[in-house]
Design an enzyme around this catalytic site. Sequence first.
Site, PDB file in Angstrom:
ATOM      1  N   LYS A 128     -98.961 -59.132  -2.196  1.00  0.00           N
ATOM      2  CA  LYS A 128    -100.286 -59.105  -2.110  1.00  0.00           C
ATOM      3  C   LYS A 128     -99.621 -59.314  -0.268  1.00  0.00           C
ATOM      4  O   LYS A 128    -100.399 -58.375   0.851  1.00  0.00           O
ATOM      5  CB  LYS A 128    -101.405 -60.573  -1.927  1.00  0.00           C
ATOM      6  CG  LYS A 128    -102.012 -60.767  -0.787  1.00  0.00           C
ATOM      7  CD  LYS A 128    -102.723 -61.686  -1.280  1.00  0.00           C
ATOM      8  CE  LYS A 128    -104.076 -62.201  -0.070  1.00  0.00           C
ATOM      9  NZ  LYS A 128    -103.542 -62.692   1.362  1.00  0.00           N
ATOM     10  N   ASN A 129     -98.949 -60.079   0.123  1.00  0.00           N
ATOM     11  CA  ASN A 129     -98.844 -60.299   2.358  1.00  0.00           C
ATOM     12  C   ASN A 129     -98.548 -58.703   2.526  1.00  0.00           C
ATOM     13  O   ASN A 129     -98.232 -58.568   3.499  1.00  0.00           O
ATOM     14  CB  ASN A 129     -98.006 -61.312   2.087  1.00  0.00           C
ATOM     15  CG  ASN A 129     -99.146 -62.733   1.793  1.00  0.00           C
ATOM     16  OD1 ASN A 129    -100.348 -62.437   1.747  1.00  0.00           O
ATOM     17  ND2 ASN A 129     -98.374 -63.558   1.715  1.00  0.00           N
ATOM     18  N   ARG A 179    -109.377 -62.096   6.603  1.00  0.00           N
ATOM     19  CA  ARG A 179    -108.428 -62.185   7.645  1.00  0.00           C
ATOM     20  C   ARG A 179    -107.222 -60.915   8.462  1.00  0.00           C
ATOM     21  O   ARG A 179    -106.769 -60.216   9.348  1.00  0.00           O
ATOM     22  CB  ARG A 179    -107.425 -63.194   7.954  1.00  0.00           C
ATOM     23  CG  ARG A 179    -106.835 -63.918   8.644  1.00  0.00           C
ATOM     24  CD  ARG A 179    -106.452 -65.643   8.842  1.00  0.00           C
ATOM     25  NE  ARG A 179    -105.697 -66.426  10.044  1.00  0.00           N
ATOM     26  CZ  ARG A 179    -106.485 -66.082  11.081  1.00  0.00           C
ATOM     27  NH1 ARG A 179    -107.806 -66.369  10.902  1.00  0.00           N
ATOM     28  NH2 ARG A 179    -106.015 -66.378  12.392  1.00  0.00           N
ATOM     29  N   ASP A 207    -108.726 -67.564   4.095  1.00  0.00           N
ATOM     30  CA  ASP A 207    -108.783 -69.436   3.558  1.00  0.00           C
ATOM     31  C   ASP A 207    -109.448 -69.792   4.726  1.00  0.00           C
ATOM     32  O   ASP A 207    -108.947 -69.593   5.670  1.00  0.00           O
ATOM     33  CB  ASP A 207    -107.584 -69.164   3.001  1.00  0.00           C
ATOM     34  CG  ASP A 207    -107.127 -68.734   1.384  1.00  0.00           C
ATOM     35  OD1 ASP A 207    -107.827 -68.088   0.933  1.00  0.00           O
ATOM     36  OD2 ASP A 207    -106.446 -68.383   2.058  1.00  0.00           O
ATOM     37  N   ASP A 222     -97.137 -71.402   1.424  1.00  0.00           N
ATOM     38  CA  ASP A 222     -98.003 -70.738   0.475  1.00  0.00           C
ATOM     39  C   ASP A 222     -98.046 -71.255  -0.916  1.00  0.00           C
ATOM     40  O   ASP A 222     -98.248 -71.338  -2.410  1.00  0.00           O
ATOM     41  CB  ASP A 222     -98.264 -69.243   0.322  1.00  0.00           C
ATOM     42  CG  ASP A 222     -98.941 -68.870   1.697  1.00  0.00           C
ATOM     43  OD1 ASP A 222     -99.498 -69.120   2.386  1.00  0.00           O
ATOM     44  OD2 ASP A 222     -98.474 -67.377   1.759  1.00  0.00           O
ATOM     45  N   MET A 254     -97.614 -76.439   8.646  1.00  0.00           N
ATOM     46  CA  MET A 254     -98.261 -75.600   9.251  1.00  0.00           C
ATOM     47  C   MET A 254    -100.422 -75.561   8.960  1.00  0.00           C
ATOM     48  O   MET A 254    -100.550 -75.037  10.597  1.00  0.00           O
ATOM     49  CB  MET A 254     -97.810 -73.689   8.545  1.00  0.00           C
ATOM     50  CG  MET A 254     -96.718 -74.078   8.814  1.00  0.00           C
ATOM     51  SD  MET A 254     -95.712 -72.074   8.616  1.00  0.00           S
ATOM     52  CE  MET A 254     -94.368 -72.241   8.408  1.00  0.00           C
TER      53      MET A 254
END
Length: 436
Positions: free
Chosen positions: A22-23, A97, A121, A319, A341
């Site tokens: 996905k990223n 985002r 998110d 993640d 984070m």
Amino acid sequence: MEYFRIEGGHRLQGTIVPQGAKNEALQVLCACLLTAEEVEISNLPRIHDVLRLVEILAYLGVEMSWPTLHTVRLRASNIILERLGEPHFREQAGRLRGSIMLVGPLLARFGLGFVPRPGGDKIGRRRLDTHLQGLVALGGVLDYSDAEQGYWIRTKGLAGTYMLLDEASVTGTANIIMAAVLAKGYTEIFNAACEPYVQQLCRMLVQMGAKIDGIGSNLLRIEGVASLKGCSHRLLPDMIEVGSFIGMAAITGGEIRIKDVNFKDLGIIPLSFQRLGIRLQLEGDDLLVPAQDSYEIETFMDGSIMTIADAPWPGLTPDLLSVFLVVATQARGAVLIHQKMFESRLFFVDKLIDMGAQIILCDPHRATVIGHGHQFRLKAAQLTSPDIRAGVALLIAAMAADGVSRMLNIEQIDRGYEQIDIRLNQLGANIVRAVE
């Protein structure tokens, strides 16, 4: 509204292929704006966030076709810049985002971009300073519009420069790279993120004619070129999905084979699971998670409690910390989960405590998990997915719980996992997607 009905207690068994990352997908889709020629991207996951970005690109005038279900061809030869200021663009881009990465390519090729108020998110502070500071350093000029609730950024020509990023932001690094490849002169980016997905973006850009040195390190040197050409690019398997499947197999006592994981790009993810006592076997490029009735958390060599914490690559991706936390609830031993984070990503543990997990939330960043093996089974519950990763963590908990759980807001999970219910049911899970 759709929801999941999850019957717990079923062991997973079989083989599964992870989806494309996905990223990485969000980065390389934005990169198609850097050229008027055709770009082909394969192994693209058909998940909500990716399809939303594809819709935004189409709205801006990108022509596209789908030769296969997971392959898209894009041609950004007739971009309609006027649409950047339209309410529809602001609304759609503001909900995703990842759309922030449209700005670097648009600014580099057309001299204009727009940054709406970001969505995504709700996991704590996720500022855009790194993106904007980097683009300004290259020659972009910011102009905030109160009426349009966002920043216009313009340039008469980008120029290479040296910059030290204030944080190793993955999307920030990607955005700056995509702007720098068409800037005049040389750019040095120090404290750059070096995750495999950033490396993949760089390799794709090199295919397109960019000149980038230092790929895989935190110091990138980029010599700008006048234009880029088209290319074909295949996405890596999604390391977050691979980690999620490891956790699902372990907590249900099942045995699964995860195909073609691209093991060298998993970093310390396998080692971190092994620290929870989970056995893993690498067979070719497949990862086998053998059946275990129990798993025991290691301690450090001096006997102190094991700590699993996130860190910039090659450290552990944040993640997956939600998955590690859930898996630890059914281990033997104790572990401190330190989410450095994002300050809101651990708040979902209240639901796990309601399900019977032994967890102490120390503060917004740290939680101590006391695992009692399967001596205390989790109980079914009414759940709501707060974000993609916590949603999958709660899904994993429900799969291990006694009884039938109900999960709401599953659109959050669909943002990052393609047909997760269908694919897990093929392994023996009992997940029903229903509408209320």
